[in-house]
Motif scaffolding. Structure first.
Motif, short mmCIF file in Angstrom:
data_model
loop_
_atom_site.label_atom_id
_atom_site.label_comp_id
_atom_site.label_asym_id
_atom_site.label_seq_id
_atom_site.Cartn_x
_atom_site.Cartn_y
_atom_site.Cartn_z
N THR A 151 96.66 106.80 30.10
CA THR A 151 95.30 106.28 29.96
C THR A 151 95.37 104.77 29.83
N GLN A 152 94.64 104.07 30.69
CA GLN A 152 94.61 102.61 30.62
C GLN A 152 93.27 102.14 30.09
N ASN A 153 93.32 101.35 29.04
CA ASN A 153 92.16 100.65 28.49
C ASN A 153 92.52 99.18 28.47
N GLY A 154 91.80 98.37 29.22
CA GLY A 154 92.14 96.95 29.31
C GLY A 154 93.52 96.80 29.92
N ASP A 155 94.40 96.04 29.25
CA ASP A 155 95.74 95.78 29.76
C ASP A 155 96.78 96.75 29.22
N LYS A 156 96.39 97.71 28.41
CA LYS A 156 97.35 98.62 27.77
C LYS A 156 97.26 100.02 28.35
N VAL A 157 98.44 100.60 28.62
CA VAL A 157 98.54 101.98 29.07
C VAL A 157 99.16 102.80 27.94
N SER A 158 98.51 103.91 27.62
CA SER A 158 99.03 104.86 26.63
C SER A 158 99.47 106.11 27.38
N MET A 159 100.67 106.57 27.05
CA MET A 159 101.22 107.77 27.68
C MET A 159 101.43 108.84 26.62
N ASP A 162 101.93 97.30 27.64
CA ASP A 162 101.20 96.46 28.58
C ASP A 162 102.07 96.13 29.80
N LEU A 163 103.23 96.80 29.90
CA LEU A 163 104.12 96.60 31.04
C LEU A 163 103.82 97.52 32.22
N TRP A 164 102.90 98.45 32.03
CA TRP A 164 102.47 99.36 33.08
C TRP A 164 100.99 99.14 33.37
N CYS A 165 100.55 99.56 34.54
CA CYS A 165 99.12 99.62 34.86
C CYS A 165 98.91 100.81 35.78
N LEU A 166 97.66 101.21 35.90
CA LEU A 166 97.30 102.35 36.74
C LEU A 166 96.52 101.87 37.96
N ASN A 167 97.11 102.07 39.13
CA ASN A 167 96.46 101.77 40.39
C ASN A 167 96.01 100.30 40.49
N CYS A 168 96.85 99.41 39.99
CA CYS A 168 96.54 97.98 40.08
C CYS A 168 97.31 97.38 41.27
N ASP A 169 97.11 96.09 41.50
CA ASP A 169 97.73 95.41 42.63
C ASP A 169 99.11 94.83 42.31
N ASP A 170 99.60 94.99 41.08
CA ASP A 170 100.87 94.41 40.67
C ASP A 170 102.00 95.43 40.83
N ASP A 171 102.84 95.27 41.84
CA ASP A 171 103.92 96.22 42.11
C ASP A 171 104.95 96.27 40.98
N ASN A 172 105.01 95.25 40.15
CA ASN A 172 105.92 95.23 39.01
C ASN A 172 105.38 96.01 37.81
N LYS A 181 103.89 106.70 24.23
CA LYS A 181 104.30 105.30 24.43
C LYS A 181 103.06 104.50 24.77
N ASP A 182 102.96 103.32 24.20
CA ASP A 182 101.89 102.37 24.51
C ASP A 182 102.55 101.09 25.01
N PHE A 188 72.24 95.99 32.45
CA PHE A 188 73.21 95.02 32.93
C PHE A 188 74.19 94.66 31.82
N LEU A 189 73.70 94.39 30.63
CA LEU A 189 74.57 94.05 29.50
C LEU A 189 75.52 95.18 29.16
N VAL A 190 75.04 96.40 29.16
CA VAL A 190 75.88 97.56 28.86
C VAL A 190 76.97 97.71 29.92
N SER A 191 76.62 97.55 31.19
CA SER A 191 77.62 97.69 32.25
C SER A 191 78.66 96.59 32.18
N CYS A 192 78.32 95.42 31.72
CA CYS A 192 79.27 94.31 31.61
C CYS A 192 80.23 94.50 30.44
N THR A 193 79.79 95.15 29.38
CA THR A 193 80.63 95.30 28.20
C THR A 193 81.35 96.64 28.17
N GLU A 194 81.03 97.53 29.09
CA GLU A 194 81.63 98.85 29.11
C GLU A 194 83.09 98.76 29.54
N THR A 195 84.00 99.40 28.80
CA THR A 195 85.40 99.42 29.14
C THR A 195 85.62 100.45 30.24
#
Length: 174
Positions: A47-55, A127-137, A124-125, A16-23
C-alpha cells in the motif's frame, strides 16, 4: 437564481478542495503460488500513501523456522522452481545484505519466521519503493516476490544462500 449560483459555486469549491487534499492510495498484491514441490501459499499486500510503501506478507505452508523473502527482478513465476523470476531486484547494483546496513539490494526484504503451524507474517515500511511510478530504481510493480526454503545469511553474494524457491508471486496493481 442568484442564491442558487452562490450555493452551486460553494459546492464546487468544496469539491475542488477535497479532491486536492485527498490522499491517493495505491495498492498492489502478490499472490504466492507453491514452487519446488512445496505447499507454500499466501499474499503480500503493498500500500502506497504519499512517498511511503507499506508491505504486509501472510504466508502459510512453510516449515517451522526462518525463510528468506526477496523481491526478484522479473515478474514471471511460470517455472516449477521459480527461477523464471530471475535474480534479486537490485536496480542500484549494491551488494546483498540487510536493510539496516549501508549496502543492500532494494529487493532484500529479510527473513520471516514460520510458527509450528507453518504460518508467517512480515511487514516493512519504506520510501525506497513505489507502486507503478516512473522511477525504475523504485518501482516494484512487475517484479516477483520469492519465499525461499531457508533463512538468508545476509552475507553470501549475490543471494544470501537462502536455498530453493518455495513460493513465487508477481507484484501487480490491484
Amino acid at each position: 437564481m442568484k442564491n442558487l449560483k452562490k450555493v452551486l459555486l460553494f459546492i464546487v469549491s468544496i469539491a475542488f478542495l477535497v479532491s486536492c487534499t485527498e490522499t491517493k492510495e495505491k495498492v498492489a498484491v502478490a499472490n504466492m503460488d507453491a514452487k519446488s514441490e512445496s505447499n507454500v501459499s499466501g499474499t503480500l499486500t503493498f500500500t502506497q500513501n504519499g512517498d511511503k510503501v507499506s508491505m504486509k506478507a501472510e504466508i502459510s505452508g512453510l516449515t517451522t523456522g526462518e525463510h528468506a523473502i526477496h523481491i526478484h527482478a522479473i515478474g514471471d513465476c511460470s517455472s516449477d522452481d521459480g527461477k523464471s523470476a530471475g535474480g534479486h531486484w537490485n536496480p542500484t547494483e549494491e551488494n546483498h545484505g540487510k536493510w539496516e546496513h549501508s549496502e543492500f539490494h532494494k529487493g532484500d526484504i529479510g527473513n520471516l519466521v514460520a510458527d509450528e503451524n507453518g504460518n508467517a507474517t512480515i511487514t516493512k515500511d519504506t520510501d525506497l519503493w513505489c507502486l507503478n511510478c516512473d522511477d525504475d530504481n523504485k518501482n516494484i510493480v512487475g517484479k516477483a516476490v520469492i519465499v525461499h526454503a531457508i533463512a538468508d545469511d545476509f552475507t553470501s553474494q549475490p543471494s544470501g544462500a537462502a536455498g530453493a524457491r518455495v513460493a513465487c508471486g508477481e507484484i501487480t496493481m490491484k
